[in-house]
Design a protein around this motif. Sequence first.
Motif, mmCIF file in Angstrom:
data_model
loop_
_atom_site.group_PDB
_atom_site.id
_atom_site.type_symbol
_atom_site.label_atom_id
_atom_site.label_comp_id
_atom_site.label_asym_id
_atom_site.label_seq_id
_atom_site.Cartn_x
_atom_site.Cartn_y
_atom_site.Cartn_z
ATOM 1 N N ARG A 36 -34.007 7.765 33.742
ATOM 2 C CA ARG A 36 -34.230 6.314 33.848
ATOM 3 C C ARG A 36 -35.595 5.975 34.451
ATOM 4 O O ARG A 36 -36.166 4.923 34.158
ATOM 5 C CB ARG A 36 -33.120 5.687 34.699
ATOM 6 N N PRO A 78 -30.871 9.675 36.923
ATOM 7 C CA PRO A 78 -31.918 8.901 37.611
ATOM 8 C C PRO A 78 -33.335 9.307 37.192
ATOM 9 O O PRO A 78 -34.229 8.452 37.105
ATOM 10 C CB PRO A 78 -31.654 9.206 39.083
ATOM 11 N N GLN A 86 -27.197 0.661 35.802
ATOM 12 C CA GLN A 86 -27.961 1.907 35.789
ATOM 13 C C GLN A 86 -28.000 2.536 34.398
ATOM 14 O O GLN A 86 -28.559 3.624 34.221
ATOM 15 C CB GLN A 86 -27.348 2.902 36.775
#
Length: 432
Positions: A247, A244, A274
């Motif tokens: 990203r 995360p 994702q």
Amino acid sequence: MPASKPTHVLIIGYVWPEPRSSAAGGHMMQIIESFLQQGWQITFSSPAGIGEHKADLAVLGIDEVTIELNNSSFDTFITELAPDIVLFDRFMMEEQFGWRVEKHCPQALRVLETSDLQSLRDARQQQLKARLKQNTEQDDFSSLFAPAQRETFEQMADADLAQREIAAIYRSDLNLMISEYEIDLLIEQFHVPKALLHWCPLMVDSVPAEFVPYEQRQHFLSIGNFRHAPNWDAVLWMKTHIWPLIRQQLPTAQLHVYGAYTPPKATALHNPAQGFHVLNWAEDALEVMSNARICMAPLRFGAGIKGKIADAMLCGTPNVTTPVGAEGMHGDLPWAGAIEQSASAIAAAAVELYQNSESWHQAQRHGQALLEARYLQSEHGPALVQRIEACRAGLEQHRRNNFTGAMLRHHQHKSTQYMSQWIEAKNRPSTV
């Protein structure tokens, strides 16, 4: 004069080697190749079932024999085979078969391929579990990554697994160690004689001079056998904490996660939205590694040295890992990427290497230098053979010098022998 009888090696495998599924399987094949180059005759045996990615040993001229645990049929087998050298693949095989080898082929050199110190890996896993139980949202694991050597010993010493593994090391004539860190730990803390240990890391035939260019590469990659607990933990940490963060900085980034024996719990993490792709087993691991821009190896626990990282260097792919991932791999040489201790630092280093061509190429050059300095088969293969031959030549005195090993064989093998014989008798069909 008649030609001398070739040296005959019996390998007792914990599993049948799968060099494309695990570093342990790859290392076993590298050892086998070193023996074949000497013209040695090899028989590979194992009580394990056949895996779907098993190496074709027969094509190399190696005899394959299935053996049974706790069965005296092995006694007849090894007596008739009469090998000069017996190599146990991991300490559990020495426990199971070592006493039988000593009883029926006392002059055979007994070599243990440790693969890695499983008791070290287990102690670190227990530490991580305790840490996560306190707080699953922790980012920084530096306290787990840098304990003093004595502290590591204290964490291992009382465990049944460590006592079994170290005893097997003492009972063996020679132990192949993949990591210099583990050699130092055994000598300094467990007082294992240096004469029983031999550094035998992962090996490569040669170091490529050219790689797929930076501009033609894309995506992050993670690879590893899902049956290996450190790999699964690393994937979870990437999914929940590291990816995360990457990203956030690279919204279109993709992570491709490859692994043999992918379980449903891993495929459940697959989420293309994702950029997190779980892609099962890679038919050609080096090909996918060569086309990736960054190799991710955020290992929070483990032992030995890491095949995925050696493969990354072989493919010219910079890696981002932890002190556990880099342990025993680079000595005093610069690392082929980045070594970090927290999710945020790992993510930042990964993004920097991905975007910065200059840093990326420097890491690639460091990988080439590491392979040249530490991992060439042309050096380690002959060194292994030379060490084995030296042990064989002075075996009587070598064993006399290892009194602790002789004492452990006298006592421990009696209990192992009687337990095995009890299990065999228990398993016999009743005549009543």
